[in-house]
Design a protein around this motif. Sequence first.
Motif, PDB file in Angstrom:
ATOM      1  N   ASN A  10       0.822  -1.204   0.000  1.00 48.37           N
ATOM      2  CA  ASN A  10       0.000   0.000   0.000  1.00 48.37           C
ATOM      3  C   ASN A  10       0.862   1.262   0.000  1.00 48.37           C
ATOM      4  N   ALA A  11       2.020   1.227   0.605  1.00 51.25           N
ATOM      5  CA  ALA A  11       2.913   2.384   0.630  1.00 51.25           C
ATOM      6  C   ALA A  11       3.672   2.523  -0.683  1.00 51.25           C
ATOM      7  N   PHE A  12       3.838   1.450  -1.384  1.00 49.37           N
ATOM      8  CA  PHE A  12       4.588   1.471  -2.633  1.00 49.37           C
ATOM      9  C   PHE A  12       3.753   2.025  -3.790  1.00 49.37           C
ATOM     10  N   LEU A  13       2.444   1.793  -3.785  1.00 50.51           N
ATOM     11  CA  LEU A  13       1.559   2.239  -4.863  1.00 50.51           C
ATOM     12  C   LEU A  13       1.522   3.764  -5.010  1.00 50.51           C
ATOM     13  N   PRO A  14       1.376   4.551  -3.946  1.00 49.84           N
ATOM     14  CA  PRO A  14       1.396   6.012  -4.117  1.00 49.84           C
ATOM     15  C   PRO A  14       2.722   6.529  -4.667  1.00 49.84           C
ATOM     16  N   LEU A  15       3.815   5.866  -4.302  1.00 46.18           N
ATOM     17  CA  LEU A  15       5.118   6.277  -4.825  1.00 46.18           C
ATOM     18  C   LEU A  15       5.190   6.052  -6.339  1.00 46.18           C
ATOM     19  N   ILE A  16       4.668   4.939  -6.816  1.00 43.34           N
ATOM     20  CA  ILE A  16       4.632   4.651  -8.259  1.00 43.34           C
ATOM     21  C   ILE A  16       3.759   5.679  -8.980  1.00 43.34           C
ATOM     22  N   ILE A  17       2.607   5.989  -8.422  1.00 41.93           N
ATOM     23  CA  ILE A  17       1.712   6.973  -9.036  1.00 41.93           C
ATOM     24  C   ILE A  17       2.369   8.340  -9.065  1.00 41.93           C
ATOM     25  N   LEU A  18       3.034   8.719  -7.992  1.00 43.31           N
ATOM     26  CA  LEU A  18       3.723  10.012  -7.948  1.00 43.31           C
ATOM     27  C   LEU A  18       4.820  10.083  -9.006  1.00 43.31           C
ATOM     28  N   MET A  19       5.621   9.042  -9.141  1.00 41.98           N
ATOM     29  CA  MET A  19       6.678   9.022 -10.150  1.00 41.98           C
ATOM     30  C   MET A  19       6.095   9.099 -11.562  1.00 41.98           C
ATOM     31  N   PHE A  20       4.995   8.396 -11.789  1.00 38.26           N
ATOM     32  CA  PHE A  20       4.337   8.441 -13.093  1.00 38.26           C
ATOM     33  C   PHE A  20       3.869   9.852 -13.413  1.00 38.26           C
ATOM     34  N   LEU A  21       3.254  10.528 -12.446  1.00 41.43           N
ATOM     35  CA  LEU A  21       2.770  11.891 -12.669  1.00 41.43           C
ATOM     36  C   LEU A  21       3.922  12.873 -12.893  1.00 41.43           C
ATOM     37  N   VAL A  22       5.022  12.701 -12.175  1.00 33.45           N
ATOM     38  CA  VAL A  22       6.182  13.585 -12.359  1.00 33.45           C
ATOM     39  C   VAL A  22       6.769  13.409 -13.757  1.00 33.45           C
ATOM     40  N   VAL A  23       6.930  12.157 -14.189  1.00 35.89           N
ATOM     41  CA  VAL A  23       7.478  11.903 -15.526  1.00 35.89           C
ATOM     42  C   VAL A  23       6.525  12.413 -16.600  1.00 35.89           C
ATOM     43  N   LEU A  24       5.233  12.169 -16.443  1.00 32.99           N
ATOM     44  CA  LEU A  24       4.247  12.637 -17.410  1.00 32.99           C
ATOM     45  C   LEU A  24       4.231  14.167 -17.480  1.00 32.99           C
ATOM     46  N   GLY A  25       4.313  14.823 -16.327  1.00 39.76           N
ATOM     47  CA  GLY A  25       4.362  16.294 -16.296  1.00 39.76           C
ATOM     48  C   GLY A  25       5.617  16.831 -16.957  1.00 39.76           C
ATOM     49  N   GLY A  26       6.743  16.162 -16.746  1.00 37.91           N
ATOM     50  CA  GLY A  26       7.991  16.584 -17.388  1.00 37.91           C
ATOM     51  C   GLY A  26       7.925  16.451 -18.898  1.00 37.91           C
ATOM     52  N   LEU A  27       7.374  15.347 -19.369  1.00 43.07           N
ATOM     53  CA  LEU A  27       7.226  15.161 -20.815  1.00 43.07           C
ATOM     54  C   LEU A  27       6.283  16.197 -21.420  1.00 43.07           C
TER      55      LEU A  27
END
Length: 118
Positions: A10-27
């Motif tokens: 459960n703690a790992f899932l928000p970290l994955i979502i956050l990384m996905f949003l950061v990469v998507l925002g950067g692109l």
Amino acid sequence: MTDLAARSDNAFLPLIILMFLVVLGGLLAVSTTVRIIRIARGREPRERQLTRLAAQLDGRDRVCIRTVELGLAEAELRWFAHSRGYGLIEHPFSRYYEFVRIPHQVPPGYPGPWQGRP
């Protein structure tokens, strides 16, 4: 033991979502910046666009330029490419111009080795 594994998942899932949003925002930011730069280049004065195009057509065999970067008419681009010894291919679906070196083509107004001598 199963509670510990469930909590770590459960703690790992928000970290994955956050990384996905950061990469998507950067692109998205990079894509927007590149589009703005290309549109700004297309709105430059005619002389500056021709100077930039002449610098890119420096003897390379093939040069590709997005249509947004050039705010010039296609007839003018064809004339300019022909005067530099290039052929112009327009790719309307992909929206870019391709300048291909034509080595056997003599630029107009260029005297051959036998012309212009006394």
